[in-house]
Design a protein around this motif. Structure first.
Motif, PDB file in Angstrom:
ATOM      1  N   ASP A 195       0.672  -1.384   0.591  1.00 52.32           N
ATOM      2  CA  ASP A 195      -0.026   0.659   0.532  1.00 52.32           C
ATOM      3  C   ASP A 195       0.558   1.513  -0.067  1.00 52.32           C
ATOM      4  OD1 ASP A 195      -2.744   1.112   0.550  1.00 52.32           O
ATOM      5  OD2 ASP A 195      -1.486   1.902   2.130  1.00 52.32           O
ATOM      6  N   LYS A 196       1.705   1.196   0.713  1.00 49.95           N
ATOM      7  CA  LYS A 196       2.849   2.019   0.954  1.00 49.95           C
ATOM      8  C   LYS A 196       3.655   3.149  -0.544  1.00 49.95           C
ATOM      9  CE  LYS A 196       3.896   2.587   5.625  1.00 49.95           C
ATOM     10  NZ  LYS A 196       4.513   2.151   7.066  1.00 49.95           N
ATOM     11  N   ILE A 197       3.816   1.688  -0.999  1.00 53.35           N
ATOM     12  CA  ILE A 197       4.982   1.457  -2.326  1.00 53.35           C
ATOM     13  C   ILE A 197       4.313   2.072  -3.492  1.00 53.35           C
ATOM     14  CG2 ILE A 197       6.686   0.307  -1.445  1.00 53.35           C
ATOM     15  CD1 ILE A 197       5.582  -1.970  -3.806  1.00 53.35           C
ATOM     16  N   GLY A 198       2.863   1.920  -3.320  1.00 49.69           N
ATOM     17  CA  GLY A 198       1.255   2.096  -4.066  1.00 49.69           C
ATOM     18  C   GLY A 198       2.322   3.331  -5.358  1.00 49.69           C
ATOM     19  N   TYR A 199       1.959   4.480  -3.991  1.00 47.13           N
ATOM     20  CA  TYR A 199       2.150   5.576  -4.997  1.00 47.13           C
ATOM     21  C   TYR A 199       3.632   6.132  -5.858  1.00 47.13           C
ATOM     22  CZ  TYR A 199       6.730   6.935  -2.114  1.00 47.13           C
ATOM     23  OH  TYR A 199       8.368   6.769  -1.722  1.00 47.13           O
ATOM     24  N   LYS A 200       4.139   4.370  -5.871  1.00 42.54           N
ATOM     25  CA  LYS A 200       5.652   4.763  -6.501  1.00 42.54           C
ATOM     26  C   LYS A 200       5.729   3.962  -7.439  1.00 42.54           C
ATOM     27  CE  LYS A 200      10.839   4.661  -6.724  1.00 42.54           C
ATOM     28  NZ  LYS A 200      12.292   4.060  -5.448  1.00 42.54           N
ATOM     29  N   TYR A 201       5.040   2.912  -7.386  1.00 43.82           N
ATOM     30  CA  TYR A 201       5.128   1.822  -8.628  1.00 43.82           C
ATOM     31  C   TYR A 201       3.893   1.908  -8.686  1.00 43.82           C
ATOM     32  CZ  TYR A 201      10.035   0.655  -6.533  1.00 43.82           C
ATOM     33  OH  TYR A 201      11.130   0.450  -6.136  1.00 43.82           O
ATOM     34  N   ASP A 202       3.256   2.498  -8.915  1.00 47.46           N
ATOM     35  CA  ASP A 202       1.657   2.221  -9.766  1.00 47.46           C
ATOM     36  C   ASP A 202       1.658   2.016 -11.379  1.00 47.46           C
ATOM     37  OD1 ASP A 202       0.048   2.173  -7.684  1.00 47.46           O
ATOM     38  OD2 ASP A 202      -0.561   3.916  -7.188  1.00 47.46           O
ATOM     39  N   GLU A 203       2.310   2.763 -12.080  1.00 42.94           N
ATOM     40  CA  GLU A 203       2.608   3.119 -13.207  1.00 42.94           C
ATOM     41  C   GLU A 203       3.314   1.979 -13.512  1.00 42.94           C
ATOM     42  OE1 GLU A 203       3.794   6.859 -14.183  1.00 42.94           O
ATOM     43  OE2 GLU A 203       3.007   7.464 -13.751  1.00 42.94           O
ATOM     44  N   GLU A 204       4.562   1.256 -12.606  1.00 41.64           N
ATOM     45  CA  GLU A 204       5.430   0.188 -13.810  1.00 41.64           C
ATOM     46  C   GLU A 204       4.168  -0.886 -13.544  1.00 41.64           C
ATOM     47  OE1 GLU A 204       9.070  -0.306 -11.548  1.00 41.64           O
ATOM     48  OE2 GLU A 204       9.070   1.539 -11.358  1.00 41.64           O
ATOM     49  N   PHE A 205       3.961  -1.205 -12.480  1.00 40.99           N
ATOM     50  CA  PHE A 205       2.071  -2.577 -11.740  1.00 40.99           C
ATOM     51  C   PHE A 205       1.735  -2.520 -12.993  1.00 40.99           C
ATOM     52  CE2 PHE A 205       3.500  -2.490  -7.165  1.00 40.99           C
ATOM     53  CZ  PHE A 205       4.133  -4.275  -7.243  1.00 40.99           C
ATOM     54  N   ASP A 206       0.750  -1.430 -13.286  1.00 39.90           N
ATOM     55  CA  ASP A 206      -0.150  -0.933 -14.479  1.00 39.90           C
ATOM     56  C   ASP A 206       0.491  -1.537 -15.888  1.00 39.90           C
ATOM     57  OD1 ASP A 206      -1.803  -0.180 -12.537  1.00 39.90           O
ATOM     58  OD2 ASP A 206      -1.710   1.940 -12.896  1.00 39.90           O
ATOM     59  N   LEU A 264       7.552 -13.545 -20.905  1.00 38.72           N
ATOM     60  CA  LEU A 264       7.405 -13.830 -19.251  1.00 38.72           C
ATOM     61  C   LEU A 264       8.486 -13.457 -17.940  1.00 38.72           C
ATOM     62  CD1 LEU A 264       5.134 -16.696 -19.754  1.00 38.72           C
ATOM     63  CD2 LEU A 264       4.306 -14.178 -19.057  1.00 38.72           C
ATOM     64  N   LYS A 265       9.474 -14.063 -18.607  1.00 35.61           N
ATOM     65  CA  LYS A 265      10.681 -14.012 -17.651  1.00 35.61           C
ATOM     66  C   LYS A 265      10.981 -12.644 -17.687  1.00 35.61           C
ATOM     67  CE  LYS A 265      15.427 -15.570 -17.805  1.00 35.61           C
ATOM     68  NZ  LYS A 265      16.734 -16.215 -18.464  1.00 35.61           N
ATOM     69  N   GLU A 266      10.700 -11.502 -18.411  1.00 35.85           N
ATOM     70  CA  GLU A 266      11.533 -10.339 -18.679  1.00 35.85           C
ATOM     71  C   GLU A 266      10.241  -9.754 -17.518  1.00 35.85           C
ATOM     72  OE1 GLU A 266      10.532  -6.001 -21.330  1.00 35.85           O
ATOM     73  OE2 GLU A 266      11.034  -8.006 -22.020  1.00 35.85           O
ATOM     74  N   ILE A 267       8.526  -9.896 -17.483  1.00 37.01           N
ATOM     75  CA  ILE A 267       8.275  -8.722 -16.586  1.00 37.01           C
ATOM     76  C   ILE A 267       8.753  -9.928 -15.013  1.00 37.01           C
ATOM     77  CG2 ILE A 267       5.824  -9.433 -15.668  1.00 37.01           C
ATOM     78  CD1 ILE A 267       4.555  -9.976 -18.567  1.00 37.01           C
ATOM     79  N   GLU A 268       8.678 -10.821 -15.093  1.00 37.46           N
ATOM     80  CA  GLU A 268       9.041 -11.914 -13.554  1.00 37.46           C
ATOM     81  C   GLU A 268      10.434 -10.651 -12.580  1.00 37.46           C
ATOM     82  OE1 GLU A 268       9.027 -14.657 -10.873  1.00 37.46           O
ATOM     83  OE2 GLU A 268       7.558 -14.170 -12.336  1.00 37.46           O
ATOM     84  N   GLU A 269      11.212 -10.956 -14.169  1.00 34.28           N
ATOM     85  CA  GLU A 269      12.524 -10.191 -13.431  1.00 34.28           C
ATOM     86  C   GLU A 269      12.247  -9.172 -12.595  1.00 34.28           C
ATOM     87  OE1 GLU A 269      15.521 -11.353 -13.033  1.00 34.28           O
ATOM     88  OE2 GLU A 269      15.013 -13.156 -13.802  1.00 34.28           O
ATOM     89  N   ALA A 270      11.224  -7.926 -13.815  1.00 34.72           N
ATOM     90  CA  ALA A 270      10.647  -6.698 -13.127  1.00 34.72           C
ATOM     91  C   ALA A 270      10.072  -6.616 -11.950  1.00 34.72           C
ATOM     92  CB  ALA A 270       9.828  -6.160 -14.156  1.00 34.72           C
ATOM     93  N   MET A 271       9.112  -7.654 -11.741  1.00 32.63           N
ATOM     94  CA  MET A 271       8.289  -7.728 -10.356  1.00 32.63           C
ATOM     95  C   MET A 271       9.636  -7.756  -9.360  1.00 32.63           C
ATOM     96  SD  MET A 271       5.927  -6.424 -10.814  1.00 32.63           S
ATOM     97  CE  MET A 271       4.923  -8.070  -9.911  1.00 32.63           C
ATOM     98  N   ALA A 325      12.559  -7.114  -9.148  1.00 30.68           N
ATOM     99  CA  ALA A 325      12.866  -6.070  -8.144  1.00 30.68           C
ATOM    100  C   ALA A 325      12.157  -5.187  -7.203  1.00 30.68           C
ATOM    101  CB  ALA A 325      13.476  -5.380 -10.130  1.00 30.68           C
ATOM    102  N   ILE A 326      11.363  -5.216  -7.579  1.00 26.48           N
ATOM    103  CA  ILE A 326       9.774  -4.133  -7.249  1.00 26.48           C
ATOM    104  C   ILE A 326      10.015  -5.274  -5.956  1.00 26.48           C
ATOM    105  CG2 ILE A 326       7.933  -3.265  -7.108  1.00 26.48           C
ATOM    106  CD1 ILE A 326       7.317  -3.106  -9.856  1.00 26.48           C
ATOM    107  N   PHE A 327       9.486  -5.689  -6.191  1.00 28.22           N
ATOM    108  CA  PHE A 327       9.515  -6.863  -4.678  1.00 28.22           C
ATOM    109  C   PHE A 327      11.133  -7.254  -3.693  1.00 28.22           C
ATOM    110  CE2 PHE A 327       5.693  -8.252  -6.468  1.00 28.22           C
ATOM    111  CZ  PHE A 327       4.988  -7.918  -5.543  1.00 28.22           C
ATOM    112  N   ALA A 328      12.240  -7.264  -4.171  1.00 24.86           N
ATOM    113  CA  ALA A 328      13.371  -7.279  -3.571  1.00 24.86           C
ATOM    114  C   ALA A 328      13.019  -6.106  -2.980  1.00 24.86           C
ATOM    115  CB  ALA A 328      15.130  -7.368  -4.681  1.00 24.86           C
ATOM    116  N   GLU A 329      12.884  -4.517  -3.304  1.00 29.25           N
ATOM    117  CA  GLU A 329      12.845  -3.458  -2.966  1.00 29.25           C
ATOM    118  C   GLU A 329      12.407  -3.174  -1.279  1.00 29.25           C
ATOM    119  OE1 GLU A 329      14.768  -0.618  -3.139  1.00 29.25           O
ATOM    120  OE2 GLU A 329      15.916  -1.621  -4.522  1.00 29.25           O
TER     121      GLU A 329
END
Length: 328
Positions: free
Chosen positions: A22-33, A53-60, A62-66
């Motif tokens: 919920d807190k990171i939504g303000y930063k990653y909303d566009e990337e998630f969308d 799918l691998k490219e999408i998975e890697e991006a996700m 990276a976000i979840f690593a943060e």
């Protein structure tokens, strides 16, 4: 993406993960969308879309690593700014924001307290002095500055006078002064320069006055003894007769106007017998003859011869003495 989410849920709990998401939504909303749109746009089998799918998975990942860092308490706090300024004794505090989840962090800035600034002047009481801080919003007493007055470097501030000791004043480091008497320095009156204010007269005392040599204004008055009459230059009054010596009078040389009249010895006049009747024309004393020495008329009982002889002899002796003194 689902496997990463489940893994984080299992490790940190669903509630904690939801809070972070919920807190990171303000930063990653566009990337998630954007990532969701890419995934939904795929067609065909998984194998056919493996690379996408691998490219999408890697991006996700990276976000979840943060997200995992924030869940583990390792925030990326940046952009710190001062929220409480330092003062004389307290350090400043600053606040930063996590660039991932927006969590805030407040921390003290070590050694930012700038310490007291002592006033250049001293606060003073009757017995003590101290300094206070002049920094804004601070009026604290500076520790270690309070102390008893100590007076030094005494200097004469009031000269001694008749009946009054001299005074000296000492100064404390704070500017407080202390004045004290110097015992035993009082002067005594000294009168030496008298001036006559009333001249002494015959029978009347005079006065003379002196001011104290020390300049205190005190005066001393003394009496000048009254004068006594002095009679020197007697002048005959011309009142001698053939029966008595005359008188002579002198005025007092002090100018008081007093006179003194005394007998003018040896001024008695000779009898006069101009009509030859053997009687003094003035006093009618009987004249029995003339002095064989001086030739003056002699009345009965008079021993003119002897007197004249004695006078003549005395004159001769005086003349002889003077002559001998001149020779010597």
């Amino acid at each position: 993406m689902i496997s990463s989410t489940k893994s984080l849920q299992k490790k940190y709990g669903e509630e904690a993960l939801a809070e972070i998401i919920d807190k990171i939504g303000y930063k990653y909303d566009e990337e998630f969308d954007e990532l969701y749109e890419k995934a939904e746009a795929l067609t065909g089998s998984v194998a056919e879309n493996a690379e996408a799918l691998k490219e999408i998975e890697e991006a996700m990942k990276a976000i979840f690593a943060e997200v995992e860092k924030c869940l583990a308490g390792t925030h990326s706090f940046t952009d710190y700014y001062i929220v409480r300024y330092a003062d004389c004794v307290n350090n400043a505090w600053e606040e930063g924001t996590c660039s991932v989840c927006g969590e805030t962090d407040e921390r003290e800035i070590p050694d930012s307290a700038y310490g007291h600034t002592p006033a250049w002047w001293w606060e003073k009481t009757e017995t003590e002095h101290y300094k206070h801080c002049i920094n804004d919003c601070c009026d604290d007493e500076i520790e270690g500055t309070r102390g008893q007055h100590v007076y030094e470097n005494y200097e004469i501030t009031k000269a001694a006078a008749c009946g009054a000791n001299a005074e000296e004043t000492g100064t404390c480091i704070c500017g407080m002064t202390h004045t004290r008497e110097i015992e035993g320095t009082a002067l005594t009156h000294s009168f030496t320069k008298y001036e006559v204010t009333e001249e002494a007269k015959c029978g009347v005392a005079g006065k003379k006055v002196a001011y104290c040599d020390n300049g205190c204004g005190a005066t001393d008055e003394k009496e000048i003894p009254a004068l006594e009459h002095i009679f020197l230059d007697y002048v005959s009054n011309g009142d001698a007769t053939c029966t008595a010596d005359g008188t002579k009078t002198a005025e007092c040389v002090n100018g008081c106007g007093a006179t003194d009249t005394v007998a003018d010895e040896g001024t008695m006049l000779d009898h006069v017998d101009e009509d030859g009747d053997k009687l003094c024309d003035d006093c009618e004393t009987e004249i029995i003859g003339l002095c064989s020495v001086c030739g003056r008329p002699v009345h009965e009982g008079q021993i003119n011869e002897y007197i004249c002889l004695i006078i003549a002899l005395v004159k001769l002796v005086v003349k002889l003495v003077k002559t001998l003194q001149g020779v010597a």
